[in-house]
Design a protein around this motif. Structure first.
Motif, PDB file in Angstrom:
ATOM      1  N   LEU C  84       0.911  -1.291  -0.154  1.00 38.91           N
ATOM      2  CA  LEU C  84       0.011  -0.086   0.014  1.00 38.91           C
ATOM      3  C   LEU C  84       0.952   1.339   0.153  1.00 38.91           C
ATOM      4  O   LEU C  84       0.593   2.045  -0.549  1.00 38.91           O
ATOM      5  N   GLU C  85       1.687   1.177   0.635  1.00 44.91           N
ATOM      6  CA  GLU C  85       3.059   2.336   0.834  1.00 44.91           C
ATOM      7  C   GLU C  85       3.400   2.695  -0.654  1.00 44.91           C
ATOM      8  O   GLU C  85       3.585   3.687  -1.229  1.00 44.91           O
ATOM      9  N   VAL C 110      -6.055  -2.343  -3.339  1.00 43.47           N
ATOM     10  CA  VAL C 110      -4.913  -1.240  -3.769  1.00 43.47           C
ATOM     11  C   VAL C 110      -5.346   0.119  -4.062  1.00 43.47           C
ATOM     12  O   VAL C 110      -4.728   0.983  -3.954  1.00 43.47           O
ATOM     13  N   THR C 111      -6.707   0.039  -4.009  1.00 45.56           N
ATOM     14  CA  THR C 111      -7.320   1.604  -3.949  1.00 45.56           C
ATOM     15  C   THR C 111      -6.962   2.401  -2.944  1.00 45.56           C
ATOM     16  O   THR C 111      -6.835   3.409  -3.166  1.00 45.56           O
ATOM     17  N   LEU C 112      -6.902   1.805  -1.752  1.00 40.83           N
ATOM     18  CA  LEU C 112      -6.609   2.402  -0.858  1.00 40.83           C
ATOM     19  C   LEU C 112      -5.193   3.068  -0.729  1.00 40.83           C
ATOM     20  O   LEU C 112      -5.139   4.454  -0.348  1.00 40.83           O
ATOM     21  N   GLY C 113      -4.101   2.839  -1.297  1.00 40.97           N
ATOM     22  CA  GLY C 113      -2.914   3.232  -1.607  1.00 40.97           C
ATOM     23  C   GLY C 113      -3.206   4.473  -2.365  1.00 40.97           C
ATOM     24  O   GLY C 113      -2.680   5.721  -2.080  1.00 40.97           O
ATOM     25  N   ALA C 114      -3.786   4.625  -3.544  1.00 36.60           N
ATOM     26  CA  ALA C 114      -4.084   5.417  -4.322  1.00 36.60           C
ATOM     27  C   ALA C 114      -5.205   6.806  -3.640  1.00 36.60           C
ATOM     28  O   ALA C 114      -4.826   8.123  -4.060  1.00 36.60           O
ATOM     29  N   VAL C 115      -5.854   6.206  -3.075  1.00 35.86           N
ATOM     30  CA  VAL C 115      -6.782   7.195  -2.353  1.00 35.86           C
ATOM     31  C   VAL C 115      -5.950   7.975  -1.203  1.00 35.86           C
ATOM     32  O   VAL C 115      -6.269   9.244  -1.348  1.00 35.86           O
ATOM     33  N   ARG C 153     -12.145   1.630   5.134  1.00 40.03           N
ATOM     34  CA  ARG C 153     -10.932   2.294   5.245  1.00 40.03           C
ATOM     35  C   ARG C 153     -10.836   3.513   4.803  1.00 40.03           C
ATOM     36  O   ARG C 153     -10.329   4.543   5.298  1.00 40.03           O
ATOM     37  N   CYS C 154     -11.252   3.562   3.479  1.00 40.20           N
ATOM     38  CA  CYS C 154     -10.953   4.892   2.786  1.00 40.20           C
ATOM     39  C   CYS C 154     -12.080   5.890   3.618  1.00 40.20           C
ATOM     40  O   CYS C 154     -11.675   7.103   3.657  1.00 40.20           O
ATOM     41  N   ASN C 155     -13.241   5.366   3.926  1.00 35.29           N
ATOM     42  CA  ASN C 155     -14.154   6.243   4.372  1.00 35.29           C
ATOM     43  C   ASN C 155     -13.637   6.844   6.038  1.00 35.29           C
ATOM     44  O   ASN C 155     -14.102   7.825   6.201  1.00 35.29           O
ATOM     45  N   GLU C 156     -12.593   6.085   6.354  1.00 33.00           N
ATOM     46  CA  GLU C 156     -11.983   6.617   7.634  1.00 33.00           C
ATOM     47  C   GLU C 156     -10.876   7.604   7.623  1.00 33.00           C
ATOM     48  O   GLU C 156     -10.607   8.350   8.466  1.00 33.00           O
ATOM     49  N   LEU C 157     -10.706   7.945   6.414  1.00 33.54           N
ATOM     50  CA  LEU C 157      -9.619   8.774   6.011  1.00 33.54           C
ATOM     51  C   LEU C 157     -10.112  10.121   6.115  1.00 33.54           C
ATOM     52  O   LEU C 157     -11.308  10.505   5.397  1.00 33.54           O
TER      53      LEU C 157
END
Lengths: 290, 290, 290, 290, 290, 290
Positions: C84-85, C110-115, C153-157
């Motif tokens: 992810l990093e 993988v979306t989490l990394g790009a988001v 996880r995205c929503n928590e960002l």
């Protein structure tokens, strides 16, 4: 003991009494992506025993007609000139004997051989062409006798009037530019098919009918070299075929099944059903017109 | 350490407390084309872990119900008489214990065993039958206990009232003639389903519900012995199942998944979701009616 | 002799002049059912030569744009933190160079990394999310960095505003409960997409656009780890993508192709066409807005 | 009605009375090439019904022994630490109950969990390791808990004496250099196996026996992530297993079957037969030694 | 135009002039594990065009002999009694016309029909049987006419002298006990074949020769319902066939190819080559003996 | 960001410094049975990452040499003349730059292009040819530039001395007759290879080395158009390659992998390992001779 024949289901009369003749052209040498359509006609014969001879859509049965399946022409691989000649020769023989030829490909280039024969026989014909791809390139990597150029080559033949294209959703920009000026191209689906058919009926134009099965959606027909998303459903194709058969269809083909690319067998089963419905609608309507 | 069970997802209560019982009949010996449905129920159990127990369509969850999956009956291969007896026997046991049987085939012939049990239990039932094929032949190559004859055999049972057939798009001419006189056949899709259901609801007729998954289009469900183009979509089937579950369904089956014929696994995933929705709608509606 | 490159068709300009950059993240270690999406981006490059650079839907051509395909990041397998990093780092570099990143997965995690990279760059973004699965679990078997949790996880960002979810038809009950309170979830299809897009357009909100290809129906896209029946058609997805591209899309991804799961190759062909249309609509609309 | 179990053929006694316990570790998250071994143990159970419980090679039958198959541990995907702990914990429980554990992978990394348990129990053990790959890397793309490092990690454990490697035919140069100094590596086949076994027998060293099935030739066992040409035949492996079982084997594993990679099913059938022969020879010899 | 025949390569003379007759028995209803051998004979005909008519092993050519391929008998599915009668009837007709029958299965049970015909014709025969499985069960789940019982049933026929079994490596314990007393069983390979053949030659015993292709190793022949590791190589089988053909072989069969189970097609190619070598050695030696 | 290359593992130096150059010829238009070898070279590049650069057989590593992989020539499909010219042209360029060409097919006909270049460069060469098929037909269905004729065409070239054929086990009778007079044919295996190599070494004859991978047994290498039972094992081939590399090999090819025909991927893995060993032995021995 009888000889074991290998004919499409319900197409087992003799050549003499036949009103229609099926023949296979197992050629795919110019296929640029995934080959394998050479196995199409043979697979359709073998798997045709998974469908019935009767169509509840048309309430007609293959046994109502006299159809002879002559098997596959034994074609050399490599250069396309000789195979095209052999296809033209076979189609000519069938037409000259007063029967209707139904060609099973193989790649789409095989159509050119049958169209040449039809032009020779009828002088002036139109073509109805169902396909995902425009097939209107002038050449493909320098090759002019290629599946990607087949409708361009047909269009250049004297005697070919208008090519009416349907379901087209792939090509390079130049093909769409060419189509604007030279063919009756209808993108994506069957819009305007009814109008085209009505006009052809009125003029009683002899129509060569060429079905590239990849006009179907990839979900329905993944077993082809270049599956192209966004195609029509089986029922849409069925209705379109029945519509076209109102014209004066004088020859037809069905091509681009690559059976090994779909291990489920569903693509082959679909192709068999399309051929049955094509035979029943074209021959049935012809009989009714008489 | 616990024993490793092999049950359809969310169907792991004990037999005693169960309101519904799933059982598999891994039989395909009369299949005339491509066999392999014997592996259907086991594949559905294994692959069911790719779906959830919860349905956002119905806002119900398999964990809301008490369902026992008893695994597959160990059936001999070859002659169908003995397997049909064993299926009838299991279904009878379940019905006599006041539970609802859900049979997973196997080829469609297995339905006959469960229908016999249902007739014995309820006296008089109707059948709702979703299928691409009419299954109304009198015999198939001389065999009367064949998947191609199963609805004919059911229709001959005392106690079976009307068979309501939907999605039928294949058969020989004689089957359609037979249907005209003997069954309530609805070709191609679910037209008239609402009317049929309403009538059955009014009369509170006990209904046996048989789903041959090849009613689905070949694109959705290629993993079956005889895929037949022109079928319904998953959403159409889902809505039809929910509609049928408004009736007094007393037993049901789902059959003709041949998992190895679809190496993508999509057909098995579809079958699992159909079974989940079937369980949720039939059991949910039953509970609500109480 | 030239070096043999391996780029998505029509995406072969240099990095410096590129306006958009494609990069692959071949990661699938948290996939809980059938793995194989790691092979997605490479298969799409190889098979992209079966489609054209030109779109007759949009009358645009990939050669009208400057797109660089940088290949796959070489990711370690196992723990997701490091991959992810690395994804975040690559996306950040592309964004900082004023180019638009198009990420090809790999599994949806993988979306989490790009988001994360997008949030760092733009401060405040919304996400448009097409998917069969809600991906809103808090953890999966105790793991919080899982494909099944990625939108949670995205929503928590900080910086992620609203997540607009479409086509969702699978999840456990708790995910739907969570969605009711926390996301803009639209079940089954694209109802309300036009409204959502219009609102985002008005506010000119930066939009991250994430397409899990399993939003498509299993018939169209069986080549994915968890095919889920009842999805949208290719044409529906195409129209939705064109609609979304009216927004201020600042980065996008396409994921969950597992090419080996569909031996027909149709799923890969579909994915290639989706990526082409995504590139053409997002980049084309961006150019027109200028 | 009985609960439907899912056990390897002939391994259906209860845990209490069992002398040996089979357990599956469906983990493949660190697999660097083609994943899918997570489905190995489940496929072996299902397909074991294609073999017999009796071995004509050893004239022994699985029913002669008390074997319990406890199914698969439910492992999280992603990071390997937690799964390794869970495997160690299960193996420890089995060993502490005086039974012999037989672990089915999954990727080869799972061995590390079972070896840790064996060391804890027996203090000092040797390992006999059949594999195409050396598995002696210090790290793989920075990851130290990887299938490519598993024997290096085992070798670093206090309590592991000598690792005797056979059939090794792949690795980078550094692994072979490491082996020269640190393990008893025998390349390509089973040369020197007899000597190694004799020495271990004499000392009565407790032996952990780990079989990576890719020691077999690719023709015999293509269904694995990284098939490596030039391996041994089934009969050679069988004889080697029988030979090893003369030692004081205290635990064993068999791993790296990826069943979906071999659609013929032959790889799974081979794996089942290897497991049967392994069980019969290890348990049979143990009984005879008493 | 000629009728399209479907015959094994080089086997296209007429029935009248034929010295040998090939016929297919597409039956697999009693197959207990993975069905599909019904497609064996048809696949062998189609794929035979991938081999040559000439054998460099024997320096003989199929065109040197008069062989008629009569295609497949159209058998009903389900109960085996009727199919066995039909096979017996066809074999009897061929034998009575002074020709040699070569039967292609189908599952191994079909052998029983041909052996009955041979006994009727020759009074007293021995059988040479190549197989991985003993096929000596008295019944299989209560069924006595099962592929797993076929050699037991043959052995019970008056007129069948000794059954010489080779390559046997699977069965339950009772079958091996039965074999000890009732057949000449040779486990694992072809040890003792030369002796058996010499004895049969001396006595000029009429020999029925039955080849279950799963005698081959799973690596060579995965395309069969129950692949069994540890079999012989192609060259070993070839040499054994040539050896057996020194006897007075009066009829032969080759069975258990399930072509769809091996998508590479290699199993079918192997089966075709085995049949060619079988025909050439049996017919060639017969001619030379005259 | 760097450009994503697509080279065979360990073959990523620049052209200028290279001592050897790999190039692919993705041509299969004259393939008469099952096509698909056009995908061979690309599949080998992609899948080469499943093997190592190091060979424990030879204790050499690809990184010890300077090898450039120039990718595939973009060849037109259909007529073979133009592709053969393009192959000859590429091989000539490589040879003229003092590097050694390694050609990956494609069908075997591609060899003719490279042999023409070798003859032009070296004046007089011998050919060592490993193959299941003689490839000595004068024409195939009238076509003289066919894969089935390639060694006949090579033999007709001025400058080609003797063709040493090994492993040949298929052809029509006329090819074996032709071989008796015109080539050094060795049937079935590698008997006499040592003698042939010794003679060539003594004379320091420049040797073109052509490996049709179907020389391998079908069990090892099913992924080819015409698998032919009875071939050599991987280890036999490996030893033969090492033996041949003692000669003055001046160019080599490896062909006939059709990767899609073997869904297990094992055939591609085998081909990759053969190419690695070929490169290491030929280049290693060359270096040692200096």
């Amino acid at each position: 003991m009888e000889i074991s024949r290998n004919a499409f289901i319900g197409c087992d009369c003799g050549y003499e009494e036949a009103e229609a003749v099926i023949f296979g052209a197992p050629f795919d040498s110019t296929t640029s992506f995934r080959p394998g359509t050479r196995f199409g006609p043979m697979a359709m014969r073998t798997e045709s025993f998974g469908i019935e001879t009767y169509s509840p859509y048309q309430d007609r049965d293959l046994s109502d007609f006299m159809i002879f399946d002559s098997g596959d022409i034994e074609l050399p691989f490599g250069s396309p000139e000789k195979p095209l000649e052999m296809i033209e020769c076979t189609a000519t023989e069938i037409l000259d004997d007063g029967k209707m030829p139904f060609l099973i490909g193989g790649e789409h280039l095989v159509t050119l051989g049958a169209v040449r024969a039809a032009v020779k026989k009828f002088g002036k014909i139109d073509i109805i062409h169902f396909d995902a791809h425009a097939d209107l390139r002038d050449d493909y990597l320098g090759v002019r006798l290629s599946h990607a150029c087949v409708m361009r080559r047909c269009n250049e033949l004297d005697g070919v009037g208008k090519i009416h294209q349907f379901c087209i959703r792939s090509g390079d920009r130049s093909e769409f530019v060419y189509a604007d000026k030279n063919t009756d191209m209808n993108k994506f689906g069957f819009d305007n098919l009814a109008e085209a058919v009505n006009e052809l009926k009125e003029k009683n134009t002899p129509v060569y009918f060429s079905i590239d099965l990849d006009c179907l959606d990839t979900s329905v027909f993944p077993g082809t070299g270049t599956p192209e998303a966004g195609g029509v459903s089986f029922n849409e194709l069925l209705n379109a075929i029945i519509r076209v058969s109102e014209c004066n269809v004088i020859a037809a083909d069905i091509n681009e099944l690559a059976p090994m690319l779909d291990p489920t067998g569903a693509s082959t089963a679909v192709a068999c059903k399309v051929l049955r419905e094509l035979l029943l609608s074209v021959l049935g309507n012809k009989k009714e017109r008489i």
